[in-house]
Write an enzyme that holds these catalytic residues in place. Sequence first.
Site, mmCIF file in Angstrom:
data_model
loop_
_atom_site.group_PDB
_atom_site.id
_atom_site.type_symbol
_atom_site.label_atom_id
_atom_site.label_comp_id
_atom_site.label_asym_id
_atom_site.label_seq_id
_atom_site.Cartn_x
_atom_site.Cartn_y
_atom_site.Cartn_z
ATOM 1 N N ASP A 14 0.838 -1.200 0.000
ATOM 2 C CA ASP A 14 0.000 0.000 0.000
ATOM 3 C C ASP A 14 0.872 1.249 0.000
ATOM 4 O O ASP A 14 1.975 1.241 -0.543
ATOM 5 C CB ASP A 14 -0.965 -0.043 1.188
ATOM 6 N N SER A 15 0.407 2.327 0.613
ATOM 7 C CA SER A 15 1.160 3.585 0.585
ATOM 8 C C SER A 15 2.486 3.487 1.314
ATOM 9 O O SER A 15 3.437 4.215 0.999
ATOM 10 C CB SER A 15 0.326 4.712 1.208
ATOM 11 N N ILE A 16 2.593 2.586 2.282
ATOM 12 C CA ILE A 16 3.857 2.441 3.000
ATOM 13 C C ILE A 16 4.921 1.887 2.061
ATOM 14 O O ILE A 16 6.092 2.279 2.127
ATOM 15 C CB ILE A 16 3.667 1.550 4.242
ATOM 16 N N HIS A 193 2.344 6.264 8.656
ATOM 17 C CA HIS A 193 3.399 6.108 7.654
ATOM 18 C C HIS A 193 4.779 6.270 8.278
ATOM 19 O O HIS A 193 4.908 6.809 9.384
ATOM 20 C CB HIS A 193 3.191 7.104 6.515
#
Length: 255
Positions: A14-16, A193
């Site tokens: 994902d965004s991580i 994050h």
Amino acid sequence: MAANIQDSILLFGDSITQSGWCEGGFAQLLAAEYNRKLDVINRGLSGYNTEWGLAAFKHIFAPREKQPSLPVVRLLTIWLGANDAALPGDKQHVSFHQYMENIHTMASIVQSPTSPYYSPRTRIVLLTPPPVNPTQFLQGLNRTPEHTKRYVDGVKLVGEELNLPVVDVWSLFWEKASEKQEGLVPFLSDGLHLTKDGYKMVFDALMETIKTSYPELTPEKLPHVFPCWDQLDPDNIGPCARTYQTQCISRNPPN
């Protein structure tokens, strides 16, 4: 158009994972570590949970009929769960049991000889979601440490079932934070994050996992795709054939 001449490391998440290309991110660190040996492909999809991720994965990972003409994904990392662990009622939420099933499916379709995505040379590492710090998330974090921890344990269970190594990012951060929420601040930029320091910890843990579980994929064991400058034939410059890469001399070129 660039030719595909190097095998690869595929980062899926994902965004991580997507932010792993930021300065000091783990994707950037991997690319430097495996320079001239393996390409690092980042397929982090911000906001995705495992339901959406599984559908995307089947487009991202090449089916077996196309694999002979493509470089091999030598290492696949699967790092999902931070969004699945959103509280029930949130659009990103995926139930715990469905989450485990989705992670299991992603890994097993690469491992299973009967799968249309079977890739016997691909090694897999799973990563757990990191801890969350609700007090740090200024926009209102729809996650709790207790709820996310359950998903962390789910990844580890899938790893045990499939005999796959797991980088326990949660425990790594939590122990470094002396098991205090305020101790997570150096590693989390917004409560969810990662900071540069957080990514460095993940990178180090991933490299140690590769060394322990897949030692043949450590950088020092891999040859350069193109030979070192003092070992090449100037009249016949080209990449080492994949079928005999292990015969190529692997060492850092002299200054």
